[in-house]
Every structure is written in structure tokens, then in C-alpha cells.
Enzyme design. Structure first.
Site, short mmCIF file in Angstrom:
data_model
loop_
_atom_site.label_atom_id
_atom_site.label_comp_id
_atom_site.label_asym_id
_atom_site.label_seq_id
_atom_site.Cartn_x
_atom_site.Cartn_y
_atom_site.Cartn_z
N SER A 1 7.02 25.94 34.71
CA SER A 1 5.83 26.73 34.70
C SER A 1 6.30 28.04 34.69
O SER A 1 6.61 28.29 35.97
CB SER A 1 4.76 26.22 35.51
OG SER A 1 3.99 27.23 35.75
N HIS B 1 6.31 25.27 30.04
CA HIS B 1 4.87 25.23 30.55
C HIS B 1 4.30 26.52 30.50
O HIS B 1 4.79 27.21 31.44
CB HIS B 1 4.79 24.43 31.65
CG HIS B 1 3.45 23.87 32.26
ND1 HIS B 1 2.64 22.91 31.64
CD2 HIS B 1 2.65 24.40 33.04
CE1 HIS B 1 1.48 22.68 32.03
NE2 HIS B 1 1.32 23.67 32.98
N ASP C 1 0.80 28.54 31.18
CA ASP C 1 -0.59 28.44 32.06
C ASP C 1 -1.54 29.30 31.73
O ASP C 1 -1.27 30.83 32.20
CB ASP C 1 -0.26 28.45 33.57
CG ASP C 1 0.26 27.08 34.22
OD1 ASP C 1 -0.37 25.80 33.67
OD2 ASP C 1 1.21 27.11 34.69
N MET D 1 -4.77 31.37 32.13
CA MET D 1 -6.25 31.22 32.96
C MET D 1 -6.95 32.25 32.58
O MET D 1 -6.67 33.53 32.43
CB MET D 1 -5.78 31.30 34.25
CG MET D 1 -4.60 30.56 34.75
SD MET D 1 -3.90 30.94 36.48
CE MET D 1 -3.13 29.06 36.76
N HIS E 1 -0.86 25.01 28.86
CA HIS E 1 -2.16 24.19 29.46
C HIS E 1 -3.40 25.25 29.84
O HIS E 1 -3.23 26.35 30.12
CB HIS E 1 -1.52 24.09 30.85
CG HIS E 1 -2.31 23.72 32.03
ND1 HIS E 1 -2.22 23.52 33.23
CD2 HIS E 1 -3.63 22.92 31.74
CE1 HIS E 1 -2.99 22.89 34.04
NE2 HIS E 1 -3.93 22.80 33.21
N MET F 1 -6.42 26.73 31.24
CA MET F 1 -7.26 26.56 32.31
C MET F 1 -8.44 27.48 31.86
O MET F 1 -8.48 28.85 32.57
CB MET F 1 -6.63 26.85 33.60
CG MET F 1 -5.65 25.70 34.03
SD MET F 1 -4.57 26.11 35.04
CE MET F 1 -3.18 26.65 34.11
N MET G 1 -3.61 16.69 37.04
CA MET G 1 -3.42 17.67 38.09
C MET G 1 -3.20 17.15 39.35
O MET G 1 -4.06 16.42 40.14
CB MET G 1 -4.60 18.64 38.02
CG MET G 1 -4.99 19.61 36.78
SD MET G 1 -3.30 20.62 36.26
CE MET G 1 -3.00 21.53 37.92
N ASP H 1 1.17 17.97 36.99
CA ASP H 1 1.26 19.57 37.29
C ASP H 1 0.71 19.77 38.73
O ASP H 1 -0.36 19.24 39.08
CB ASP H 1 0.55 20.00 36.16
CG ASP H 1 0.55 21.47 36.18
OD1 ASP H 1 1.30 22.02 37.10
OD2 ASP H 1 -0.31 22.22 35.49
C1 DX5 Z 1 -1.64 25.42 38.43
C2 DX5 Z 1 -0.80 25.46 37.22
C3 DX5 Z 1 0.47 24.89 37.39
C4 DX5 Z 1 1.25 25.91 38.31
C5 DX5 Z 1 2.24 24.81 39.03
O1 DX5 Z 1 -2.97 25.75 38.13
O2 DX5 Z 1 -1.42 24.51 36.37
O3 DX5 Z 1 1.05 24.69 36.36
O4 DX5 Z 1 2.07 26.91 37.85
O5 DX5 Z 1 2.98 25.40 40.07
P1 DX5 Z 1 3.89 24.71 41.33
O6 DX5 Z 1 4.83 23.79 40.50
O7 DX5 Z 1 4.54 25.89 42.10
O8 DX5 Z 1 2.87 23.84 42.04
ZN ZN Z 2 -0.21 24.02 34.46
#
Ligand code: DX5
Ligand code: ZN
Length: 220
Positions: free
Chosen positions: A8, A33, A35, A37, A66, A68, A137, A175
């Protein structure tokens, strides 16, 4: 089963993002990956299409996005155009989940659906046969570096049982809080795609990527 590491980039150095992506890609990560947000579905704001576009040319690895984001259907086409290969949306963020899955597939991307820790697998009962990946998750989304929530593995087991029974090879991604220390247990529960942020970028990213890849081959 093919085991896949998806580092990620939320935990990468944003000032050096292209190099960080290349480093993990060259060390053996099959997915990147990403993310996204929005500050609404989760408290944090990360980045969006322009950033995805700017790293697309560093590698031909799979861009695993991903989302969010509230009402992610608004962005499917533009995220795809920015370079996404897999688009994963949250069940909790979609009033019309069936429509959004259809939209993702029509865009040419693979469709994933994510479940927060407190959301049961049964909420996906009607769409499980249509999706390419389910993302379980294992932390509450929004931040990297959180602690793995063990009960989420029960959902991984239930999903793998369901897909095996149906003869489907649907991917199960986990994840949040995944590390070299707990990944075997997650593999044994039935997951095959592993997101790791701080466990990869919190140190020598190439060495840590290779460590995961070695664990995967030891379990084949
Ligand atoms: C959290 C994200 C993850 C995050 C994971 O909301 O969706 O992808 O980057 O980070 P680690 O591996 O540090 O828990
Ligand atoms: Zn993620």
C-alpha cells in the site's frame, strides 16, 4: 493458489512515490495497492486521479485501487481512466451496489467489494458470484499502521468456503495490520491477496517485499 503481495503506497514516501513504486514492483510485488480517501467515508484525505495517473507509467503491475469514498460510483470511469486495473468499493458506501459493480465491469476493470470489520459477509450474499475480489478489512479503514483485528479471519474462512463450494476462484484480499509475522495465519484462513503498508514501506521496502514473496513460496 497464487499468493499476491499488494504494497500500500499510503505508507510510501509521497515525495519519492515513483521510485517507491518501482522498488516494490522490481522486488516482486504483483499489485500496487492505492488507497483513495475522501475525508467523508473515512476521516483522512489521501489522493486521487492525478496522482494515480502520474505513477501509471512507472510499472505495468496491477493497480489495485481501494476506494474509501462515499458514493464511489461517481468516480468509476475517471479512476479507470487514471489507470486502475481493479476498483474496489465499500459495501457500506454504496446504496446501489449492484449498479456500481456493473459500472466497474463495464469500464473494463475488475470489480472488488470491501467490508469493514463490523460488516458481515451476509451483506454480500446477493452479489458474491459477480465480483472478482472481496476485500476483508482487518482494521477500521482510514489509517495505516493499525493493529490487525483477529475476528476478521472468520469472514475470510466463510468466504473461502463459499467460493470453494461454488467452484469459484474469486480473490480474497486482506488489508490492515498485515505483516510477515501474521501473514501465514491469514493465508491458512483462505486469503490470497495481502495488502501491506507499514510492513513494507516502514523499512527496506525491497527486502521486506522479498520476505513476503519467500513466505508465499514456502507455503506452496
Ligand atoms: C487503511 C488502508 C490500508 C493501509 C494499510 O485504511 O486501506 O491499505 O494502507 O496499512 P498497514 O498495512 O500499515 O495497516
Ligand atoms: Zn487499502
Amino acid at each position: 493458489m497464487e499468493y499476491i503481495l499488494a504494497p500500500s503506497i499510503l505508507a510510501a514516501d509521497f515525495g519519492n512515490l515513483r521510485q517507491d513504486v518501482k522498488t516494490v514492483a522490481e522486488a516482486g510485488a504483483q499489485y500496487i495497492h492505492i488507497d483513495v480517501m475522501d475525508g467523508m467515508f473515512v476521516p483522512s484525505i489521501s489522493f486521487g486521479m492525478p496522482v494515480i495517473k502520474s505513477i501509471r507509467s512507472c510499472t505495468d503491475k496491477v493497480f489495485d485501487v481501494h476506494m474509501m469514498v462515499e458514493d464511489p460510483g461517481r468516480y468509476v470511469e475517471s479512476i479507470r481512466a487514471a489507470g486502475a486495473d481493479i476498483i474496489t468499493v465499500h459495501q457500506e458506501a454504496c446504496t446501489h451496489l449492484d449498479r456500481v459493480i456493473g459500472q466497474i465491469k463495464a469500464s473494463g476493470a475488475k470489480a472488488g467489494v470491501a467490508l469493514n470489520p463490523a460488516t458481515p459477509v451476509s451483506t454480500l450474499e446477493c452479489v458474491l458470484d459477480q465480483v472478482d475480489m472481496v476485500l476483508v478489512m482487518s482494521v477500521n479503514p482510514g489509517f495505516g499502521g493499525q493493529k490487525f483485528i483477529p475476528y476478521t479471519l472468520d469472514k475470510v474462512r466463510a468466504l473461502r468456503q463459499y467460493f470453494d463450494r461454488k467452484g469459484l476462484s474469486t480473490d480474497i484480499q486482506v488489508d490492515g495490520g498485515v505483516s510477515a509475522a501474521n501473514v501465514k495465519e491469514i493465508m491458512l484462513a483462505g486469503a490470497n491477496v495481502f495488502v501491506a503498508g507499514s510492513a513494507v514501506f516502514g523499512g527496506d521496502a525491497a527486502a521486506r517485499t522479498k520476505e513476503f514473496v519467500e513466505i508465499f513460496s514456502s507455503m506452496q
